[in-house]
Write an enzyme that holds these catalytic residues in place. Structure first.
Site, PDB file in Angstrom:
ATOM      1  N   GLU A   1      10.532  -5.076   4.447  1.00 33.69           N
ATOM      2  CA  GLU A   1      10.584  -6.116   3.757  1.00 33.69           C
ATOM      3  C   GLU A   1      10.029  -6.431   2.680  1.00 33.69           C
ATOM      4  O   GLU A   1      10.529  -7.249   1.792  1.00 33.69           O
ATOM      5  CB  GLU A   1       9.410  -7.140   5.388  1.00 33.69           C
ATOM      6  CG  GLU A   1       9.840  -6.828   6.361  1.00 33.69           C
ATOM      7  CD  GLU A   1       8.837  -6.018   7.405  1.00 33.69           C
ATOM      8  OE1 GLU A   1       9.025  -5.274   6.630  1.00 33.69           O
ATOM      9  OE2 GLU A   1       9.105  -6.248   8.981  1.00 33.69           O
TER      10      GLU A   1
ATOM     11  N   HIS B   1      -5.353 -33.144  16.981  1.00 36.57           N
ATOM     12  CA  HIS B   1      -4.514 -34.374  17.572  1.00 36.57           C
ATOM     13  C   HIS B   1      -2.989 -33.627  18.090  1.00 36.57           C
ATOM     14  O   HIS B   1      -1.826 -33.252  18.258  1.00 36.57           O
ATOM     15  CB  HIS B   1      -3.509 -34.518  16.462  1.00 36.57           C
ATOM     16  CG  HIS B   1      -4.770 -36.068  16.283  1.00 36.57           C
ATOM     17  ND1 HIS B   1      -4.902 -36.855  17.078  1.00 36.57           N
ATOM     18  CD2 HIS B   1      -6.021 -36.004  15.341  1.00 36.57           C
ATOM     19  CE1 HIS B   1      -6.458 -38.090  16.128  1.00 36.57           C
ATOM     20  NE2 HIS B   1      -6.660 -37.138  15.179  1.00 36.57           N
TER      21      HIS B   1
ATOM     22  N   GLY C   1      -4.801  -1.721   4.536  1.00 33.73           N
ATOM     23  CA  GLY C   1      -4.634  -3.191   4.096  1.00 33.73           C
ATOM     24  C   GLY C   1      -5.136  -4.235   4.523  1.00 33.73           C
ATOM     25  O   GLY C   1      -5.038  -5.563   3.594  1.00 33.73           O
ATOM     26  N   ARG C   2      -5.361  -5.026   5.434  1.00 29.92           N
ATOM     27  CA  ARG C   2      -5.631  -5.458   6.398  1.00 29.92           C
ATOM     28  C   ARG C   2      -7.159  -5.882   5.757  1.00 29.92           C
ATOM     29  O   ARG C   2      -7.951  -7.217   5.989  1.00 29.92           O
ATOM     30  CB  ARG C   2      -5.613  -5.946   7.391  1.00 29.92           C
ATOM     31  CG  ARG C   2      -6.416  -4.949   8.139  1.00 29.92           C
ATOM     32  CD  ARG C   2      -6.608  -5.139   9.737  1.00 29.92           C
ATOM     33  NE  ARG C   2      -6.809  -3.797  10.750  1.00 29.92           N
ATOM     34  CZ  ARG C   2      -5.878  -2.506  11.332  1.00 29.92           C
ATOM     35  NH1 ARG C   2      -4.756  -2.097  10.020  1.00 29.92           N
ATOM     36  NH2 ARG C   2      -6.878  -1.443  11.804  1.00 29.92           N
TER      37      ARG C   2
ATOM     38  N   LYS D   1       8.953  -0.553  14.300  1.00 27.88           N
ATOM     39  CA  LYS D   1       9.904  -0.491  12.711  1.00 27.88           C
ATOM     40  C   LYS D   1      10.458   0.884  13.314  1.00 27.88           C
ATOM     41  O   LYS D   1      11.911   1.163  12.281  1.00 27.88           O
ATOM     42  CB  LYS D   1       8.646   0.245  12.283  1.00 27.88           C
ATOM     43  CG  LYS D   1       7.732  -0.652  11.495  1.00 27.88           C
ATOM     44  CD  LYS D   1       6.909  -0.370  10.072  1.00 27.88           C
ATOM     45  CE  LYS D   1       5.618  -0.810  10.825  1.00 27.88           C
ATOM     46  NZ  LYS D   1       4.881  -0.119   8.854  1.00 27.88           N
TER      47      LYS D   1
ATOM     48  N   LYS E   1       0.660  -0.787   0.220  1.00 27.21           N
ATOM     49  CA  LYS E   1       0.211   0.252   0.140  1.00 27.21           C
ATOM     50  C   LYS E   1       0.769   1.773   0.000  1.00 27.21           C
ATOM     51  O   LYS E   1       1.044   2.305  -1.000  1.00 27.21           O
ATOM     52  CB  LYS E   1      -0.987  -0.077   1.494  1.00 27.21           C
ATOM     53  CG  LYS E   1      -1.980   1.188   0.751  1.00 27.21           C
ATOM     54  CD  LYS E   1      -2.661   0.856   2.618  1.00 27.21           C
ATOM     55  CE  LYS E   1      -3.878   2.368   3.089  1.00 27.21           C
ATOM     56  NZ  LYS E   1      -4.766   1.718   3.481  1.00 27.21           N
TER      57      LYS E   1
ATOM     58  N   GLU F   1      -5.037  -7.301  14.944  1.00 19.09           N
ATOM     59  CA  GLU F   1      -4.628  -5.535  14.040  1.00 19.09           C
ATOM     60  C   GLU F   1      -5.464  -4.481  13.777  1.00 19.09           C
ATOM     61  O   GLU F   1      -5.818  -3.172  14.386  1.00 19.09           O
ATOM     62  CB  GLU F   1      -4.237  -5.064  12.521  1.00 19.09           C
ATOM     63  CG  GLU F   1      -3.051  -4.262  12.440  1.00 19.09           C
ATOM     64  CD  GLU F   1      -2.020  -4.838  11.676  1.00 19.09           C
ATOM     65  OE1 GLU F   1      -0.926  -4.776  11.023  1.00 19.09           O
ATOM     66  OE2 GLU F   1      -2.424  -4.321  10.649  1.00 19.09           O
TER      67      GLU F   1
HETATM   68  O1  F6P Z   1       3.022  -2.627   9.719  1.00 25.36           O
HETATM   69  C1  F6P Z   1       1.837  -2.914   9.532  1.00 25.36           C
HETATM   70  C2  F6P Z   1       0.867  -2.894   8.072  1.00 25.36           C
HETATM   71  O2  F6P Z   1       1.647  -1.691   8.151  1.00 25.36           O
HETATM   72  C3  F6P Z   1      -0.143  -3.571   8.056  1.00 25.36           C
HETATM   73  O3  F6P Z   1      -1.219  -2.612   8.585  1.00 25.36           O
HETATM   74  C4  F6P Z   1       0.189  -3.889   6.212  1.00 25.36           C
HETATM   75  O4  F6P Z   1      -0.896  -4.425   5.915  1.00 25.36           O
HETATM   76  C5  F6P Z   1       0.976  -3.990   6.456  1.00 25.36           C
HETATM   77  O5  F6P Z   1       1.906  -3.570   7.155  1.00 25.36           O
HETATM   78  C6  F6P Z   1       2.225  -3.787   4.802  1.00 25.36           C
HETATM   79  O6  F6P Z   1       2.032  -2.733   4.605  1.00 25.36           O
HETATM   80  P1  F6P Z   1       1.741  -1.913   3.000  1.00 25.36           P
HETATM   81  O7  F6P Z   1       1.186  -2.897   2.262  1.00 25.36           O
HETATM   82  O8  F6P Z   1       2.330  -0.389   3.037  1.00 25.36           O
HETATM   83  O9  F6P Z   1       3.518  -2.715   2.425  1.00 25.36           O
END
Ligand code: F6P
Length: 531
Positions: A197, A366, A249-250, A495, A191, A335
């Protein structure tokens, strides 16, 4: 707010189920799905009180505000309009006076045309038609498409989809091994297009592609709200699918973030998935609160966590293809509702949302059901199962699956008392003190709550309904708790500190300002060959 309700706990589920018609009154059936919450300790009076709470806390008003495009995400000043991504043709949604649907539909049409080109081999990589798609994203840009792609495997007729999320190089290394860069398409899903990452993995993927492909950027797609940043990364605007910041995002798998799913199952089935979500939206908006599935799912959740005080809840789909559903719901629920303060900044009365966890049945049986049946903390279980699998030749497997699902909710409720355990041990030849000792281990307290969601088959449409059901459940719980379900400030601090930590590991910054524990951990890692 919860004190009066707390007086109403303690009922025996078996006794409640003996009441006339509870099995039909503590159930909601809508559009092919049946949600049964009869095996909980919620009484009629408790339900009435919870429904009254939903009224006084303004669920209906807030729902109208959300669907109307108001900026209900107050701490970020944003509307909350994932529902617009799946809105039917006749709906109009305004943000700041502008109907946002034409633009959303235009992007979806572009996605569909791109997906068809890839699926039909008209869009090619340097080595020919695309055989594999790698989605690089994390959190909301990963869990939804991954969960949905696994869930709908029987409908796959497109390229194979793979998912990379973790900054751990092992993730991308293992994913790319065995893939041919010349026939691989990489989707960078973020987003913000800043997430460390995702951007680290994106760069690694580009280098991998560049070793074999002259124009690696041509096999990259971006899904983001930040079109300036996707351009800076070198992705042609024709392969950028944008969305607005009022899609959290979620909550984003319904739009461009769902591209891997669309590539796997095709645009038509993706539309079915959206239609399922839209059907749940219509039910949520129009059904009375007492027969409203998301509302009652939320009230059951509040009953268990805020009123009965159970700290967690387990998501237990009896469907192997829903193996990532619990992880998806973890982000969606934790979240969204893992917040300590209300919209006004005051402490949340009764605490924030619970810990959500789970695994598919029967595997969980199990592994951890031991604790659920005989442990000392109560774990409300949210079971779900389809009437039919997708493998008619394996119908006997499916019958066993369903039998286990139903048997677990029964066992949780009934338990086994000491007298029954004694009789069992006596039949097994035990006597006296040893009989007593052995019997004690075979007692199940019972009266453990569960809900069960049943439906015909896990189709794209049903998956859409289920995801939207849980999204609205989170909304209702958030409104009643008075919190903002749509921000996530709690992820920020880690972060910021990770940014400070990296130069310490490379030696560019000193560790002296850190606490003793951190200093020693860094020293150990360095002496152990930190790379
Ligand atoms: O760190 C949390 C977050 O902001 C989530 O809410 C989001 O889904 C995820 O990181 C990834 O964010 P992005 O889509 O901006 O890379």
């Amino acid at each position: 707010m919860w004190d009066e309700l707390k007086q109403r706990t303690g009922a025996k589920i078996v006794e409640l189920l003996a009441e006339p018609d509870r099995a039909n009154r503590f159930v909601i059936e809508a559009d092919g799905m049946r949600f049964d919450y009869a095996k909980t300790s919620m009484t009629d009076a408790a339900r009435d009180a919870l429904l009254a709470l939903a009224e006084t806390q303004g669920v209906a008003k807030k729902r109208a505000e959300m669907f109307g495009g108001a900026a209900i995400n107050e701490t970020e000043g944003r509307s909350v309009l994932h529902i617009a991504l799946r809105a039917p043709e006749d709906v109009v949604v305004h943000v700041d006076g502008v109907d946002v649907l034409p633009e959303l539909r235009a992007v979806r049409a572009r996605m569909a045309s791109f997906a068809e080109d890839v699926r039909a081999g008209r869009f090619e990589g340097a080595g020919g038609p695309i055989t594999d798609v790698v989605n690089i994203g994390i959190g909301g840009s990963h869990l939804g498409p991954e969960m949905g792609t696994l869930a709908l495997a029987p409908y796959h007729d497109g390229p194979r989809c793979h998912f990379v999320s973790n900054v751990d190089g092992a993730d991308i290394h293992d994913c790319l091994q065995g893939l041919d860069p010349k026939t691989t398409l990489v989707i960078i899903a973020s987003k913000t297009f800043t997430t460390i990452e995702t951007m680290t993995n994106a760069e690694t993927a580009r280098q991998w592609m560049a070793q074999a492909v002259e124009e690696p950027g041509a096999q990259f797609v971006a899904v983001s709200t930040a079109e300036d940043k996707t351009a800076a990364f070198g992705i042609d605007p024709s392969r950028v699918f944008g969305f607005e910041d009022w899609v959290g995002g979620r909550y984003s798998m319904w739009g461009p973030i769902g591209l891997p799913l669309m590539l796997a199952i095709g645009p038509e089935r993706f539309e079915d998935f959206l239609a399922g979500g839209a059907a749940m939206d219509a039910h949520f908006c129009h059904a009375d609160l007492a027969v409203n599935m998301p509302v009652m799912l939320a009230l059951v959740g509040l009953w268990h966590h805020q009123v009965c005080g159970y700290p967690t809840r387990a998501v237990l789909p009896y469907d192997q293809r829903l193996s990532r559903l619990a992880a998806y719901f973890q982000q969606l629920e934790m979240e969204s509702n893992g917040k300590g303060v209300t919209m006004e900044g005051a402490p949340v009365e009764g605490g924030s949302g619970p810990v959500v966890w789970g695994e598919p049945g029967t595997n969980g049986q199990h592994a951890f059901y031991q604790l659920i049946h005989q442990g000392t903390q109560v774990v409300p279980c949210e079971l779900m199962v389809a009437a039919r699998g997708h493998e008619p030749e394996l119908a006997h497997h499916h019958r066993l699956l369903v039998a286990n699902c139903l048997a677990q909710s029964e066992a949780l409720m009934l338990g086994r008392d000491m007298d029954t355990a004694r009789a069992l041990m006596s039949d097994a030849g035990f006597e006296g003190a040893e009989l007593e000792r052995q019997a004690a281990h075979r007692v199940f307290p019972g009266n453990r709550p569960s809900t069960t969601l049943v439906y015909d088959q896990l189709t794209p449409y049903r998956l859409g309904q289920i995801i939207a059901l849980y999204e609205h459940r989170v909304f209702v719980e958030g409104v009643i708790l008075g919190i903002n379900s749509y921000d996530q400030w709690g992820v920020e601090l880690g972060k910021v500190l990770a940014k400070e930590m990296e130069p310490i590991l490379t030696g560019e910054a000193g560790v002296d300002d850190k606490d003793g524990s951190t200093r020693n951990l860094v020293a150990f890692l360095k002496s152990a060959g930190l790379n």
